[in-house]
Design a protein around this motif. Structure first.
Motif, PDB file in Angstrom:
ATOM      1  N   GLY A 188      -3.666 -16.124 -14.205  1.00  0.00           N
ATOM      2  CA  GLY A 188      -4.845 -16.793 -13.657  1.00  0.00           C
ATOM      3  C   GLY A 188      -5.597 -15.951 -12.638  1.00  0.00           C
ATOM      4  O   GLY A 188      -6.710 -16.281 -12.249  1.00  0.00           O
ATOM      5  N   ASP A 189      -4.988 -14.856 -12.204  1.00  0.00           N
ATOM      6  CA  ASP A 189      -5.626 -13.999 -11.200  1.00  0.00           C
ATOM      7  C   ASP A 189      -6.425 -12.882 -11.865  1.00  0.00           C
ATOM      8  O   ASP A 189      -6.103 -12.446 -12.975  1.00  0.00           O
ATOM      9  CB  ASP A 189      -4.575 -13.360 -10.286  1.00  0.00           C
ATOM     10  N   GLU A 190      -7.446 -12.435 -11.151  1.00  0.00           N
ATOM     11  CA  GLU A 190      -8.238 -11.299 -11.619  1.00  0.00           C
ATOM     12  C   GLU A 190      -8.028 -10.105 -10.685  1.00  0.00           C
ATOM     13  O   GLU A 190      -7.907 -10.272  -9.478  1.00  0.00           O
ATOM     14  CB  GLU A 190      -9.740 -11.657 -11.618  1.00  0.00           C
ATOM     15  N   THR A 215     -14.911 -12.663  -7.749  1.00  0.00           N
ATOM     16  CA  THR A 215     -15.002 -14.105  -7.967  1.00  0.00           C
ATOM     17  C   THR A 215     -13.927 -14.758  -7.090  1.00  0.00           C
ATOM     18  O   THR A 215     -13.105 -14.052  -6.489  1.00  0.00           O
ATOM     19  CB  THR A 215     -14.719 -14.479  -9.442  1.00  0.00           C
ATOM     20  N   ARG A 232     -11.364 -15.919  -8.066  1.00  0.00           N
ATOM     21  CA  ARG A 232     -10.047 -15.604  -8.650  1.00  0.00           C
ATOM     22  C   ARG A 232      -9.610 -14.154  -8.403  1.00  0.00           C
ATOM     23  O   ARG A 232      -8.496 -13.774  -8.760  1.00  0.00           O
ATOM     24  CB  ARG A 232     -10.082 -15.871 -10.152  1.00  0.00           C
ATOM     25  N   THR A 233     -10.483 -13.353  -7.790  1.00  0.00           N
ATOM     26  CA  THR A 233     -10.127 -11.951  -7.532  1.00  0.00           C
ATOM     27  C   THR A 233      -8.980 -11.896  -6.523  1.00  0.00           C
ATOM     28  O   THR A 233      -9.094 -12.415  -5.411  1.00  0.00           O
ATOM     29  CB  THR A 233     -11.343 -11.184  -6.964  1.00  0.00           C
ATOM     30  N   LYS A 234      -7.876 -11.241  -6.908  1.00  0.00           N
ATOM     31  CA  LYS A 234      -6.708 -11.199  -6.030  1.00  0.00           C
ATOM     32  C   LYS A 234      -6.365  -9.784  -5.570  1.00  0.00           C
ATOM     33  O   LYS A 234      -5.496  -9.604  -4.723  1.00  0.00           O
ATOM     34  CB  LYS A 234      -5.500 -11.845  -6.719  1.00  0.00           C
TER      35      LYS A 234
END
Ligand SMILES: *Cc1c(COP(=O)(O)O)cnc(C)c1O
Length: 369
Positions: free
Chosen positions: A80-82, A126, A128-130
């Protein structure tokens, strides 16, 4: 007609020759002690690498690819992470992201530095950017200061891919010491290379360092107690021995590479090609010396016909690799153009002026032809 020795991309035999006796004696000692994994050479290497890089902790592991994998796991990045990755890099940078179940988000590179385009990275962030993984490609540091400002603004950690950049720095601050974690490779052909696979993660964060040590050793901080899923990813003692010997000479190796690069600049200056950029304040360690030119493939074949090696790093940017299909193709025009134009020339500390002159002569004839 003169018969020339072939000129290889790297000359590992020449590089190892002065170390041969010391390595063989050291290996004999390791055979006698029987301590092959996680021993005194590994610890000593970690200490001297950390000191040289100006970081608090260095943790040896099995490869550069694993170094990236361990870094992502230590930062709890997963499904789920980007993760933002420059598309113009070796595949391992992006593979590591897939290994943890996250999604690599490919961004374009700067056509002059070959490194991640900070504006493109900003546009790709975004919720979701990790993480962001800049690569110090070919040995020149990525544009770390604006990139860190961007990462801080969004609370996103940076993992530096230092596989090609041991010893590179920006105004004295070493590659690997900017981000939360730096990931190094000691693959034999890297600018600090062992006699087999090897890697290292570095960090200033004590908790991350402890976690990285656990992750590289089956998720275990105490033998036969396993707190989480880890890996068998240690640097063995024989590799650590070789790397310790090479680490004491890394500044000489880099000086040899930079001298070869200066010779290339002098001999190639008048030819119709683009020389690699060396940014002011950025200390380039020339893992590769990479030019850009038209009709690259024809020129490359003509060099090969004269016994002169060259290489294309990389003919296909990550966003066009089938591995990632059917991910939507990112718009990365600079990387697409570079993939058709880059040519890396022979580069190693022992490269001689006469060899550079011969390469220049062959290039000149081929480009005019
Ligand atoms: C070589 C390399 C790696 C992987 O290192 P290995 O030790 O071969 O696993 C990762 N990233 C980049 C940019 C590399 O050049």
């Amino acid at each position: 007609m003169a018969v020339y020795e072939p000129i290889p991309m790297v000359d590992l035999r020449a590089n190892f020759a002065p170390l041969r006796e010391e390595i063989l004696a050291g290996v004999a000692e390791i055979l006698d002690t029987g301590q092959f994994i996680l021993g005194p050479h590994g610890r000593a290497l970690e200490e001297s690498a950390a000191a040289q890089l100006g970081v608090n902790h260095a943790i040896g592991c099995a490869s550069g690819t694993d170094a990236l994998l361990l870094a992502l796991r230590a930062l709890d990045i997963g499904s789920g992470d980007e993760v933002i990755v420059p598309t113009f890099t070796f595949i391992a940078t992006a593979e590591a992201v897939l290994y943890v179940g996250a999604t690599p988000v490919f961004v374009d590179v700067n056509p002059h530095s070959f490194n991640i385009d900070v504006a493109a990275a900003a546009a790709a962030i975004t919720p979701r950017t990790k993480a962001i993984i800049p690569v110090h490609l070919y040995g020149q540091p990525a544009d770390m200061l604006p990139l860190m400002a961007l990462a801080d603004q969004h609370g996103v950690p940076i993992i530096e891919d230092c596989a090609q950049s041991f010893g590179a720095h920006i105004d004295g601050r070493m590659a690997g010491s900017f981000g939360r974690i730096g990931a190094f490779s000691f693959f034999p052909s890297k600018n600090l290379g062992g006699a087999g696979d090897g890697g290292m993660v570095v960090t200033n964060d004590e908790k991350l360092a402890a976690r990285l040590r656990v992750l590289r050793n089956h998720g275990s901080s105490q033998q036969y107690y396993h707190d989480e899923l880890g890996y068998n990813s240690r640097l063995d003692e024989i590799q650590a021995l070789v790397l310790r010997l090479k680490l004491t000479r890394i500044n000489d190796y880099t000086a040899g590479r930079r001298n070869a690069a200066a010779l290339y600049r002098r001999y190639l200056g008048n030819l119709d090609l683009v020389l690699p950029q060396e940014r002011s304040g950025f200390y380039h360690v020339y893992h590769q010396f990479t030019i850009q030119l038209e009709e690259r493939d024809r020129v490359r074949a003509e060099l090969a016909a004269q016994g002169i090696a060259s290489a294309v790093y990389y003919p296909v940017p990550c966003h066009r690799q089938r591995m990632f299909a059917p991910a939507p193709t990112a718009d990365c025009p600079a990387a697409d153009r570079l993939a058709g134009r880059v040519l890396s020339l022979p580069m190693y500390p022992e490269l001689q002026e006469a060899q550079v002159a011969r390469i220049a002569e062959a290039l000149s004839a081929s480009i005019r032809g």
